[in-house]
Design a protein around this motif. Sequence first.
Motif, PDB file in Angstrom:
ATOM      1  N   ASP A 144       1.773 -11.031  -5.379  1.00 25.51           N
ATOM      2  CA  ASP A 144       0.555 -10.905  -6.346  1.00 25.51           C
ATOM      3  C   ASP A 144      -0.216 -12.237  -5.957  1.00 25.51           C
ATOM      4  OD1 ASP A 144       1.896  -9.032  -7.893  1.00 25.51           O
ATOM      5  OD2 ASP A 144       2.791 -10.412  -9.318  1.00 25.51           O
ATOM      6  N   LYS A 158      -2.123 -10.622  -3.112  1.00 27.45           N
ATOM      7  CA  LYS A 158      -3.016  -9.664  -3.541  1.00 27.45           C
ATOM      8  C   LYS A 158      -4.205 -10.073  -4.230  1.00 27.45           C
ATOM      9  CE  LYS A 158       0.143  -5.748  -4.530  1.00 27.45           C
ATOM     10  NZ  LYS A 158       0.727  -5.098  -5.563  1.00 27.45           N
ATOM     11  N   ASN A 159      -4.155 -11.424  -4.996  1.00 23.74           N
ATOM     12  CA  ASN A 159      -5.222 -11.972  -5.638  1.00 23.74           C
ATOM     13  C   ASN A 159      -5.945 -12.610  -4.596  1.00 23.74           C
ATOM     14  OD1 ASN A 159      -4.095 -11.559  -8.048  1.00 23.74           O
ATOM     15  ND2 ASN A 159      -3.064 -13.409  -8.400  1.00 23.74           N
ATOM     16  N   THR A 181      -7.969  -9.425  -3.089  1.00 21.82           N
ATOM     17  CA  THR A 181      -8.945  -9.188  -4.042  1.00 21.82           C
ATOM     18  C   THR A 181     -10.059  -9.971  -4.295  1.00 21.82           C
ATOM     19  OG1 THR A 181      -7.365  -8.231  -5.505  1.00 21.82           O
ATOM     20  CG2 THR A 181      -9.371  -8.446  -6.787  1.00 21.82           C
ATOM     21  N   ARG A 217     -11.902  -0.462  -2.281  1.00 18.35           N
ATOM     22  CA  ARG A 217     -10.609  -0.054  -1.657  1.00 18.35           C
ATOM     23  C   ARG A 217     -10.655  -1.251  -0.578  1.00 18.35           C
ATOM     24  NH1 ARG A 217      -9.000   5.923   0.640  1.00 18.35           N
ATOM     25  NH2 ARG A 217      -8.191   5.648  -1.604  1.00 18.35           N
ATOM     26  N   LEU A 274      -5.252   0.039  -0.604  1.00 22.89           N
ATOM     27  CA  LEU A 274      -5.107  -0.760  -1.755  1.00 22.89           C
ATOM     28  C   LEU A 274      -6.268  -0.743  -2.631  1.00 22.89           C
ATOM     29  CD1 LEU A 274      -3.185  -2.281  -3.506  1.00 22.89           C
ATOM     30  CD2 LEU A 274      -4.188  -4.412  -2.270  1.00 22.89           C
ATOM     31  N   ASP A 275      -6.251   0.399  -3.696  1.00 19.26           N
ATOM     32  CA  ASP A 275      -7.556   0.416  -4.474  1.00 19.26           C
ATOM     33  C   ASP A 275      -7.572  -0.580  -5.689  1.00 19.26           C
ATOM     34  OD1 ASP A 275      -8.694   2.712  -3.244  1.00 19.26           O
ATOM     35  OD2 ASP A 275      -6.840   3.907  -4.038  1.00 19.26           O
ATOM     36  N   VAL A 276      -8.898  -1.245  -5.800  1.00 17.81           N
ATOM     37  CA  VAL A 276      -8.910  -2.418  -6.833  1.00 17.81           C
ATOM     38  C   VAL A 276     -10.126  -1.951  -7.593  1.00 17.81           C
ATOM     39  CG1 VAL A 276      -9.103  -4.963  -7.109  1.00 17.81           C
ATOM     40  CG2 VAL A 276      -7.927  -4.110  -4.899  1.00 17.81           C
ATOM     41  N   GLU A 277      -9.705  -1.595  -8.667  1.00 18.88           N
ATOM     42  CA  GLU A 277     -10.706  -1.147  -9.619  1.00 18.88           C
ATOM     43  C   GLU A 277     -11.425  -2.421 -10.561  1.00 18.88           C
ATOM     44  OE1 GLU A 277     -12.102   1.655  -9.643  1.00 18.88           O
ATOM     45  OE2 GLU A 277     -10.817   2.805  -8.500  1.00 18.88           O
ATOM     46  N   THR A 332       0.976  -1.285  -0.021  1.00 18.54           N
ATOM     47  CA  THR A 332      -0.257  -0.028  -0.019  1.00 18.54           C
ATOM     48  C   THR A 332       0.780   0.998  -0.128  1.00 18.54           C
ATOM     49  OG1 THR A 332      -0.123   0.379   2.457  1.00 18.54           O
ATOM     50  CG2 THR A 332      -1.732  -1.074   1.454  1.00 18.54           C
ATOM     51  N   LYS A 341     -13.974  -9.022  -3.946  1.00 18.12           N
ATOM     52  CA  LYS A 341     -15.043  -9.324  -5.209  1.00 18.12           C
ATOM     53  C   LYS A 341     -16.451 -10.017  -4.316  1.00 18.12           C
ATOM     54  CE  LYS A 341     -12.036 -10.105  -8.948  1.00 18.12           C
ATOM     55  NZ  LYS A 341     -11.374 -10.886  -9.926  1.00 18.12           N
ATOM     56  N   TYR A 379     -13.804  -3.002  -7.821  1.00 11.65           N
ATOM     57  CA  TYR A 379     -14.426  -3.414  -6.950  1.00 11.65           C
ATOM     58  C   TYR A 379     -14.448  -2.604  -5.435  1.00 11.65           C
ATOM     59  CZ  TYR A 379     -13.712  -7.284 -10.122  1.00 11.65           C
ATOM     60  OH  TYR A 379     -13.759  -8.082 -11.457  1.00 11.65           O
TER      61      TYR A 379
END
Length: 335
Positions: free
Chosen positions: A318, A321-322, A325, A208, A201-204, A180, A329, A206
């Motif tokens: 990664d 992060k997945n 995310t 923040r 951590l902004d996840v577009e 972050t 979702k 979906y």
Amino acid sequence: MKPEDFRESIIHEPSEFLAILERRLKTAGSSGRVSARARLLEKLSTCYQLVDSEFSKAEAFLRRIVELGGFHAELFKLEAGVEPGEVLKRVKALRRAAGNIYASSRSELKSARGERDAREAFRAGVGRLVSIYKRNRKTLSAIRKTALEFSRMPDVEGDLRVIIAGMPQAGKSTLISRLTNAKPEIGFYPFTTKNIIAGHLDVEPYGRIVLIDTPGILDRPMSERNPVEHRAVLAVKHLADALLFLIDPSPGKYYSLDEQLNVYRTVQNMLQGKPLKIVLNKADATPPGELEEACERVRREAGVEPLVISALTGLNLDALKNWLTGLLKTGTRGF
């Protein structure tokens, strides 16, 4: 509620307030051609308004804490040593008492037969108002301290709040700084992190994710934990929608795997079934054989597959992060 919303409720240090009161009383009632009695009434009113203003701000702050409950109420109790609702009752009573003192003193001053009696009524009224404030300096100092604490806390509003927990020196601060925009203090001694730190951590498209770095928790009974550890416990109990539990399996670890897994079990019980991921950090500093032994130990004792990462080199970040995310979702929320 955002941290800055608490700033308007921060009262003065008692010594600072009394100095302000002294200065204001010297200048009040000094303008214009008014009678001595009118000047005394203005000074008395000034004294009351200042005292009431402090009690009013304290009351507003405590009302917010009681209404918010949960994390805020427990943190107040941790800092002040008493339930916020009890302090609120006391402050409301003090405010009523100050109002009664002002009303009776003003009445006595207005009905005084001469200037001498008026001055005596004024001095008695101001003395009683200042006394009610001084006698409660300890309570007011505790209120100020906690209001400052809340105003300095990070903004943890978002679509998914994820606590990063573990024992001291597991690499929590390094991880949040890699994932972050947070810039925590990173040190080479236990309890570098003494307060809660948040990064976003902004996840577009979906939303923040808010990652919250907490102080380390030691393997010991709750009654023996220090205030720094209690902050971490409160964050886990009240702020977590999900949690990353970091374990350090490296040869240079500060705490044994036994100790770290004991703390994991404690944290797991606090979460009450919310999503939790065990993360073995510092893969770059751990020999492959020892890393596999640690993984097998986690599988056997925790019954889950750990994720191996290196916050320092970025290994498997990664994949982490997945996982985060995926929670975002699916709309995982703790409340």
